[in-house]
Each structure stands twice: as C-alpha cells, then as structure tokens.
Motif scaffolding. Sequence first.
Motif, PDB file in Angstrom:
ATOM      1  N   ASN A 197      -1.011  13.312   0.295  1.00 29.17           N
ATOM      2  CA  ASN A 197       0.153  12.530   0.690  1.00 29.17           C
ATOM      3  C   ASN A 197       0.145  12.410   2.217  1.00 29.17           C
ATOM      4  O   ASN A 197       0.071  13.417   2.919  1.00 29.17           O
ATOM      5  N   ILE A 198       0.217  11.175   2.734  1.00 31.97           N
ATOM      6  CA  ILE A 198       0.125  10.943   4.175  1.00 31.97           C
ATOM      7  C   ILE A 198       1.388  10.226   4.635  1.00 31.97           C
ATOM      8  O   ILE A 198       1.918   9.352   3.940  1.00 31.97           O
ATOM      9  N   ASN A 199       1.868  10.577   5.807  1.00 29.53           N
ATOM     10  CA  ASN A 199       3.038   9.914   6.384  1.00 29.53           C
ATOM     11  C   ASN A 199       2.807   8.404   6.461  1.00 29.53           C
ATOM     12  O   ASN A 199       1.783   7.946   6.965  1.00 29.53           O
ATOM     13  N   ALA A 200       3.776   7.626   5.960  1.00 24.17           N
ATOM     14  CA  ALA A 200       3.600   6.175   5.862  1.00 24.17           C
ATOM     15  C   ALA A 200       3.518   5.502   7.231  1.00 24.17           C
ATOM     16  O   ALA A 200       2.789   4.520   7.407  1.00 24.17           O
ATOM     17  N   ILE A 222       0.823  -1.215   0.000  1.00 24.96           N
ATOM     18  CA  ILE A 222       0.000   0.000   0.000  1.00 24.96           C
ATOM     19  C   ILE A 222       0.855   1.263   0.000  1.00 24.96           C
ATOM     20  O   ILE A 222       1.738   1.433   0.845  1.00 24.96           O
ATOM     21  N   ALA A 223       0.575   2.148  -0.952  1.00 23.37           N
ATOM     22  CA  ALA A 223       1.186   3.481  -0.996  1.00 23.37           C
ATOM     23  C   ALA A 223       0.318   4.442  -0.185  1.00 23.37           C
ATOM     24  O   ALA A 223      -0.906   4.438  -0.333  1.00 23.37           O
ATOM     25  N   PRO A 224       0.922   5.282   0.656  1.00 26.07           N
ATOM     26  CA  PRO A 224       0.159   6.115   1.599  1.00 26.07           C
ATOM     27  C   PRO A 224      -0.422   7.383   0.977  1.00 26.07           C
ATOM     28  O   PRO A 224      -0.062   8.505   1.332  1.00 26.07           O
ATOM     29  N   ILE A 225      -1.326   7.193   0.049  1.00 26.83           N
ATOM     30  CA  ILE A 225      -2.032   8.305  -0.592  1.00 26.83           C
ATOM     31  C   ILE A 225      -3.524   8.133  -0.307  1.00 26.83           C
ATOM     32  O   ILE A 225      -4.074   7.052  -0.537  1.00 26.83           O
TER      33      ILE A 225
END
Length: 297
Positions: free
Chosen positions: A195-198, A182-185
Amino acid sequence: MSLDPTAAMNVARVLTEAMPYIRRFQGKTMVIKYGGNAMTDENLKQGFARDVVLMKLVGLNPVVVHGGGPQIGNLLKQIGKESTFVQGMRVTDNETMDVVEMVLGGLVNKEIVNLINRQGGHAVGLTGKDGDLIRARKMIFTHQSPEMQVPEIIDIGHVGEVASIDASVIHMLLQGDFIPVIAPIGVGEDGQSYNINADLVAGKLAVTLNAEKLILLTNTQGVLDAQGKLLTGIKASQVDQLVKEGIIHGGMLPKISTALDAVKSGVGSAHIIDGRVEHAVLLEVLTDEGIGTLIRP
C-alpha cells in the motif's frame, strides 16, 4: 427557457476565459490525486466525474490516482479489526493488506470508473500491479529516543514507496482516448503487494509521464500564510523558507514535498486545491484566478 442577461454574460465570460487554457493544454497530461471530501460527498463526486470527462472532451489527458483511507478504515471496523498508525501510516499486516486491495483496487476504484463512465467518459481502472505499472519497495520506519544508541527499526508491514514506474499501459490507454484511474498499490521484488501513499504515487507518475500539471485535491484551501490567508502562488525556492518558519507544517508537509519534487523533476506546475469546492479541478485549470495554491519551478 432563456438565461437572464446577467447569467448569460457570466456563462459567456467563463467560456471565453477557458478558451486560451484549452488551446494551451490540448494534448497535455494532467495527473490528479483524488481524495478527501471530494470522494465522499455525492455532489462533489458527480462534479469531479463531469470535470474529468470535460477535460478529456476538450483534448486534455487526465490521469486519476485515488486514495481511500476512510473506506479502508470503515471496512476494517466492520470486520472487527482495529486500525493502528505509526507516523501517520496504517500498520498493514497480511489481513489488512487483503482489505486494502479489496477496497482500493475493487470498491473505490470501480466506483470512480463507473462515475466517470456514467458522465460519458471512457475510464479504465488499474492498480499498480496491472501491466507492471508500479514497482514498490518496503518503507522502513525508525524510532530513536535519547537513551538509545542506535535507532529502533519499526516494521509496519505492507506499506511501501515507489521504486519505479513503467507507464507503458498508461500511454496505451491515453492513446486510445481512455481515462486511467489508478489505485496506489504496488508490487515488490518479493512479489508482495504494498500500500503506497496516493499523493506519492501521483507525484512520481506525473514525473514519469512528463505531465503538464500535478493536481492534489485536499480538504483545505491550499497552502496558507502566517495570517491564514491562501497563498495562490509559490515558487519552489520559497518553500524551504516557509517550512523553516513553520508556516507549512503538519499534514501539508508531505503534500508540499510531493509537489516540490514533481516540479523540480520536470512537471510544469503543481497545484494544491480545495476538493470541497464543486468543480475545483476545472476552476484551477481553466480560469485566470484558480482556487488553490500553484507551485512553479
């Protein structure tokens, strides 16, 4: 070619040591935040992929959340756009957000999926926009100096925090024996991408999935004491005191906050481990000693 007796005994010891952990964690979900050196060093990348595939083969359910800050910075530099940061967060205008989605949701995500699949796994790449997985809200930053009567609101663009998670698509993938990557978007109510901190996404996802473990890979040994020695185990009740004394500080603060929130919200345990160590995830999950800091409720 046979192993020498000493090497053979070491292999046997590792396998027998892992057995009770495999039995204990079968069917349990492990959310792993993948980042730092483990994402850039070729040997570490291959080792991480093998670890994740092995976890799946022995009955665990790994879910990978990844970052990609350096890769985003490199591409922005290539197109002649300077990176600006406020309180450690990248200022993300519309053009930068396009690059973030291209790098996180495309290049980085698909590279990790490919690495896992080449090791015999079945990984599926997602962003938080797929299946309405991550709903985001805009992160608000403020600044106040002594001469200001009210704090100044700073707009840093498409930087968000998790508003809610709908993990239906993750459950479906896990039931199908896939490994979600999962990419943290996330997407806001306004339809904008954020854009969210992973680390934050990994922590919130671990709570939503009722995960057994949250594992955060870092470029440090873990949480260190005042003498610089690794704290292998911390209870949640001890963390506030360590922060107050300044022992936990700087870049470790948001990670420890994420880990603490997770265990207080039902996650079995959180681990902050050194991603620079080959097979760090397996060593932490399937051995007696582990290699990082374990945080218990």
